[in-house]
Design a protein around this motif. Structure first.
Motif, PDB file in Angstrom:
ATOM      1  N   LYS A  11     -21.127 -71.666 -23.355  1.00  0.00           N
ATOM      2  CA  LYS A  11     -22.103 -70.670 -22.943  1.00  0.00           C
ATOM      3  C   LYS A  11     -21.894 -69.423 -23.787  1.00  0.00           C
ATOM      4  O   LYS A  11     -20.785 -68.899 -23.851  1.00  0.00           O
ATOM      5  N   PHE A  13     -23.285 -65.464 -25.081  1.00  0.00           N
ATOM      6  CA  PHE A  13     -24.162 -64.304 -24.900  1.00  0.00           C
ATOM      7  C   PHE A  13     -24.241 -63.638 -26.266  1.00  0.00           C
ATOM      8  O   PHE A  13     -23.283 -63.000 -26.690  1.00  0.00           O
ATOM      9  N   THR A  44     -17.973 -66.709 -15.644  1.00  0.00           N
ATOM     10  CA  THR A  44     -19.099 -67.315 -16.359  1.00  0.00           C
ATOM     11  C   THR A  44     -19.163 -68.810 -16.065  1.00  0.00           C
ATOM     12  O   THR A  44     -20.220 -69.352 -15.741  1.00  0.00           O
ATOM     13  N   LYS A  47     -20.428 -69.409 -12.676  1.00  0.00           N
ATOM     14  CA  LYS A  47     -21.859 -69.139 -12.566  1.00  0.00           C
ATOM     15  C   LYS A  47     -22.672 -70.251 -13.221  1.00  0.00           C
ATOM     16  O   LYS A  47     -23.789 -70.545 -12.785  1.00  0.00           O
ATOM     17  N   VAL A  48     -22.121 -70.838 -14.270  1.00  0.00           N
ATOM     18  CA  VAL A  48     -22.787 -71.990 -14.890  1.00  0.00           C
ATOM     19  C   VAL A  48     -22.818 -73.153 -13.889  1.00  0.00           C
ATOM     20  O   VAL A  48     -23.841 -73.790 -13.675  1.00  0.00           O
ATOM     21  N   SER A  52     -26.328 -70.024 -11.659  1.00  0.00           N
ATOM     22  CA  SER A  52     -26.776 -68.654 -11.934  1.00  0.00           C
ATOM     23  C   SER A  52     -27.019 -68.453 -13.426  1.00  0.00           C
ATOM     24  O   SER A  52     -27.863 -67.673 -13.821  1.00  0.00           O
ATOM     25  N   TYR A  53     -26.204 -69.141 -14.251  1.00  0.00           N
ATOM     26  CA  TYR A  53     -26.384 -69.099 -15.699  1.00  0.00           C
ATOM     27  C   TYR A  53     -26.779 -70.487 -16.189  1.00  0.00           C
ATOM     28  O   TYR A  53     -26.359 -71.494 -15.637  1.00  0.00           O
ATOM     29  N   LYS A  54     -27.566 -70.499 -17.272  1.00  0.00           N
ATOM     30  CA  LYS A  54     -27.925 -71.756 -17.897  1.00  0.00           C
ATOM     31  C   LYS A  54     -26.941 -72.003 -19.035  1.00  0.00           C
ATOM     32  O   LYS A  54     -26.717 -71.115 -19.862  1.00  0.00           O
ATOM     33  N   LYS A  55     -26.330 -73.175 -19.063  1.00  0.00           N
ATOM     34  CA  LYS A  55     -25.361 -73.453 -20.125  1.00  0.00           C
ATOM     35  C   LYS A  55     -26.078 -73.756 -21.431  1.00  0.00           C
ATOM     36  O   LYS A  55     -27.230 -74.202 -21.425  1.00  0.00           O
ATOM     37  N   SER A  71     -31.073 -73.019 -10.247  1.00  0.00           N
ATOM     38  CA  SER A  71     -30.781 -71.765  -9.550  1.00  0.00           C
ATOM     39  C   SER A  71     -29.690 -72.036  -8.525  1.00  0.00           C
ATOM     40  O   SER A  71     -29.415 -73.183  -8.191  1.00  0.00           O
TER      41      SER A  71
END
Lengths: 500, 302
Positions: A11, A13, A44, A47-48, A52-55, A71
């Motif tokens: 992941k 950013f 992170t 959250k993946v 919550s996060y898209k990998k 989601s």
């Protein structure tokens, strides 16, 4: 069986690789700890997993089936629950309303409160959560608020529970209680993923540990082969620590046993403080000396915050005698976001706000001061001049510690200086506190972290219901540190009001 | 004339209950919106627009129910516009409210001149047919026979039930207290804010309709700040339907007293009585009568 399996999770950013090709699995019905510094990629990764996060790439398996959550709601439906570090509770709602929100049991005319209560009370009894459903969240303790969050997860039938630094906000007694509860979860067949900074917690509860560093999985170990020193090294990398707080090393160098009368900086005599008819502090007698770290411990809400407010001059409604031999006192408050800083201001602005004699300043001075803090205190900022909100928790705390030390007051109060701060930053802050003591400052250290208190304090006062029930000092304290288990046991008993 | 006797009379009591109606509709309107986290200070504007459009369409169709229907439709359309600004575009809610208030006041004035060739009022129209039987009860006939007054009494219980006993109310309130928490549990926060704003537009419009129907005309300035007093009543009532009821009764009592004094004691400076509710409001707002705490996320765009 594997409850969760990560395969080559990446992941990013921008250019920053928060998770870099991470692969490992979490056994069903186990307690799996994930360790790492702030910014190592733990949150992170969670959250993946939680949607919550898209990998960017990689695969996730839950109960050995591939999943792709869009989601958190998808994750919740698959039986995954997340206990956030910052509670997601509605203060004005009752515990009941907070728990059922979004998944209400309804009858024809509205919410079926009887059935909701029956179901929730059976969960409360089963896991010994000790909650009263009709209490308003604004009136309950932090520990109860956390249990309310747990109840939310249980109510939604979560089988895989993610806890993000759950003990950071709890007092030692509450931590013990919390561990009991999650052991019950495990016995009940649930899988627990625990993100933490505290090595002794890992030692107590983990079945398996995974360490992340700079977005990569660097170390995995099962309970049988657990070695706390090795874990500390793995988390931090190759840097040497001056004070690593673990069971093996509880004694900071040069703790002092005796103090001279002439070195008294602050003196509290027969201080009593009453608020709204409640006695918050009762007959307090306490001196703080030059070159001393005076530790204060107690279960949260037993007078610590009142003591800090009184000493720092925020609360003057006391009776008794409070004399100061110092002009100014600086304070590192417990809640850095609310009380410690203006988060929309930069480090420099936060610093200059407190520095005397800087009514007019240039941008150049602002930048200079900021770079000074960044360099001396190893504060990592996205860019110079960025607002505090964009810094990680540990870096915010270092900036606040820097500011308060730079004020150069003779007395510094540190309240929960390393709460929610990673090991490396904690160790750095401990070193700074120790340096200030060696510089002859008087330091009041209020903390919920007993290891921290034992490592740093010269004397240690225990508060219970607004009274100082004991001050550990002198040889009793210093030699007691050699046998820390016994000492901690004693302190724990005093904190809950038991006689020794 | 015995003033004290008049205050104790059934007729005075009936007058208080009538004057209560627009306050309670306006205050409930504001409450539904604020409970969902949207501050709507345009209650006054919504009442103006509804009173005017009710008068206009009642005259056009010769039927007050048709007038009411269109006034409510317009009220809801305007709320949709308000929701677009405050929820979707996240415009500052106070500024949007001020804008709506000024817009409605100006537009109604402009349209009166344009349509009715008058500087201050529409032509007169036939008001509601009253409810049969109920309207014939002696003394209180003009209360028990009035649809909107009866509805506003029922609203005390309906509002309380919806907000505190239903799933809809729980979710609506979560949007006003801590939208992030609601969203983490799957509540569609913005949708509930929209519901709050729409209910607000509906109820405030009903208040405006009642005022115009009561006068059989719309005249410029007839809302006379009631939309703002309604907001004060909501605050005094601490955002709770039952407490708001008592706050509105208080405002209605002083208004009725003022009217009574104008008739019975023409020399008495009624301005003093007029002042009282505002004076009390200020006392309340500076915390004299207990603490009032709005929903935690009230007024914050999400």
């Amino acid at each position: 069986m594997k409850a969760v399996e990560f395969k080559n999770i990446t992941k990013t950013f921008g250019n920053f690789r928060a998770n870099d090709d991470i692969s490992f699995s979490i056994e069903k019905n186990s307690i799996h700890c994930i360790l790492g510094e702030n910014g190592a990629g733990k949150s992170t990764l969670m959250k993946v997993l939680f949607g919550s996060y898209k990998k960017d790439s990689g695969e996730i398996y839950v109960n050995e089936n591939p999943v792709n959550f869009k989601s958190p709601l998808d994750a919740i439906k698959s039986g995954i629950g997340m206990l956030y570090q910052h509670f997601m509770l509605i203060e004005d709602f009752t515990i009941l309303e907070n728990v059922i929100l979004g998944s209400e049991i309804t009858a024809k005319t509205g919410i079926n409160y009887t059935e909701s209560k029956r179901r929730l009370n059976s969960l409360i009894d089963k896991y010994k959560l000790d909650l009263n459903l009709d209490d308003k969240v604004s009136d309950i303790s932090i520990g109860a608020a956390q249990k309310t969050e747990l109840l939310k997860l249980l109510y939604r039938d979560s089988e895989i529970l993610i806890f993000d630094e759950p003990t950071a906000v709890l007092s030692p007694i509450e931590v013990e209680n919390f561990f009991k509860i999650i052991r019950n979860f495990k016995e009940d067949g649930k899988t627990i993923i625990l993100i933490t900074h505290k090595l002794n917690e890992v030692k107590e509860i983990a079945d398996e540990v995974s360490v992340l560093r700079k977005g990569k999985l660097v170390y995995s170990v099962k309970r049988e082969n657990l070695d706390i020193k090795e874990l500390g090294k793995q988390i931090i990398g190759d840097l040497e620590l001056s004070i690593v707080i673990s069971d093996d090393n509880l004694q900071a160098p040069e703790a002092k046993a005796e103090f001279e009368e002439i070195d008294v900086l602050l003196s509290l005599q027969n201080i009593t403080l009453t608020e709204n008819g409640l006695t918050k502090l009762f007959n307090i007698n306490l001196d703080l000396h030059k070159g001393e770290i005076l530790g204060v411990c107690g279960v949260e809400g037993n007078g610590q915050s009142e003591l800090i407010e009184l000493i720092s001059g925020l609360n003057k409604n006391y009776t008794g005698l409070y004399s100061k031999n110092v002009r100014k006192i600086s304070l590192v408050p417990d809640d850095r976001l609310k009380k410690g800083m203006i988060k929309e201001f930069s480090i420099g602005e936060n610093l200059l706000m407190r520095l005397p004699g800087k009514n007019v300043f240039s941008k150049r001075l602002l930048k200079e001061k900021e770079q000074e803090v960044i360099a001396e205190y190893d504060v990592r900022v996205p860019e110079v001049g960025d607002i505090m909100e964009n810094l990680s928790g540990g870096n915010q705390q270092k900036a606040i510690v820097a500011r308060e030390i730079k004020l150069n007051c003779d007395v510094i109060i540190f309240s929960q200086p390393t709460r929610g701060v990673d090991i490396k930053a904690s160790s750095f802050i401990h070193q700074k506190i120790y340096n200030e003591k060696m510089n002859g400052k008087g330091i009041l250290l209020v903390s919920a972290d007993l290891d921290e208190l034992l490592a740093l304090s010269d004397r240690l006062a225990v508060l219970f219901k607004g009274k100082i029930v004991k001050i550990f000092a002198g040889d009793e304290f210093l030699s007691g540190k050699q046998n820390s288990k016994e000492l901690i046991g004693k302190i724990g008993q005093l904190m809950i009001g038991m006689e020794l | 004339m015995d003033l004290f006797g008049s205050i104790l009379s059934v007729a005075f009591f009936a007058q208080v209950l009538r004057l209560f109606t627009p306050y309670y509709l306006g205050a409930s309107a504001a409450n539904f919106s604020e409970r969902s986290g949207v501050v709507n200070i345009a209650i006054e504007g919504f009442m103006i627009s509804a009173a005017f459009s009710f008068a206009l369409f009642s005259i056009v169709f010769g039927n007050p129910f048709a007038g009411m229907f269109f006034a409510l439709i317009i009220g809801i359309l305007l709320s949709l516009l308000f929701a677009l600004f405050t929820i979707k575009l996240k415009v500052n809610q106070i500024i949007a409210g001020v804008g709506f208030n000024l817009l409605m006041a100006g537009a109604s004035k402009f349209l009166i001149v344009l349509i009715f060739k008058s500087s201050s009022n529409t032509s007169r129209f036939e008001s509601f047919y009253q409810i049969p039987l109920l309207k014939d009860i002696p003394v209180i006939g003009n209360i028990s026979g009035d649809y909107i007054i009866l509805f506003s009494f029922a609203l005390v219980f309906i509002g309380n039930h919806i907000l505190f006993k239903t799933r809809f109310g729980l979710r609506l309130r979560s949007a006003g207290e801590n939208p992030a928490a609601g969203e983490s549990l799957g509540v569609n926060v913005r949708l509930y804010k929209l519901y709050g704003v729409l209910i607000c537009g509906f109820l405030a419009s009903l208040g405006g309709i009642w005022l115009a129907s009561n006068q059989n005309t719309y005249s410029d300035g007839m809302i006379a700040g009631r939309g703002f007093i309604a907001i004060a009543a909501m605050i005094i009532g601490k955002w709770k339907p039952v407490n708001i009821f008592f706050a509105c009764i208080m405002f209605a009592f002083f208004e009725a007293l003022e009217i009574l004094l104008q008739v019975s004691m023409p020399d008495f400076p009624t301005q003093i009585i007029q002042m009282l509710p505002y004076f009390i409001t200020i006392l309340v707002l500076i915390g004299f009568i207990g603490k009032t705490k709005p929903p935690a996320a009230d007024g914050i765009s999400y």
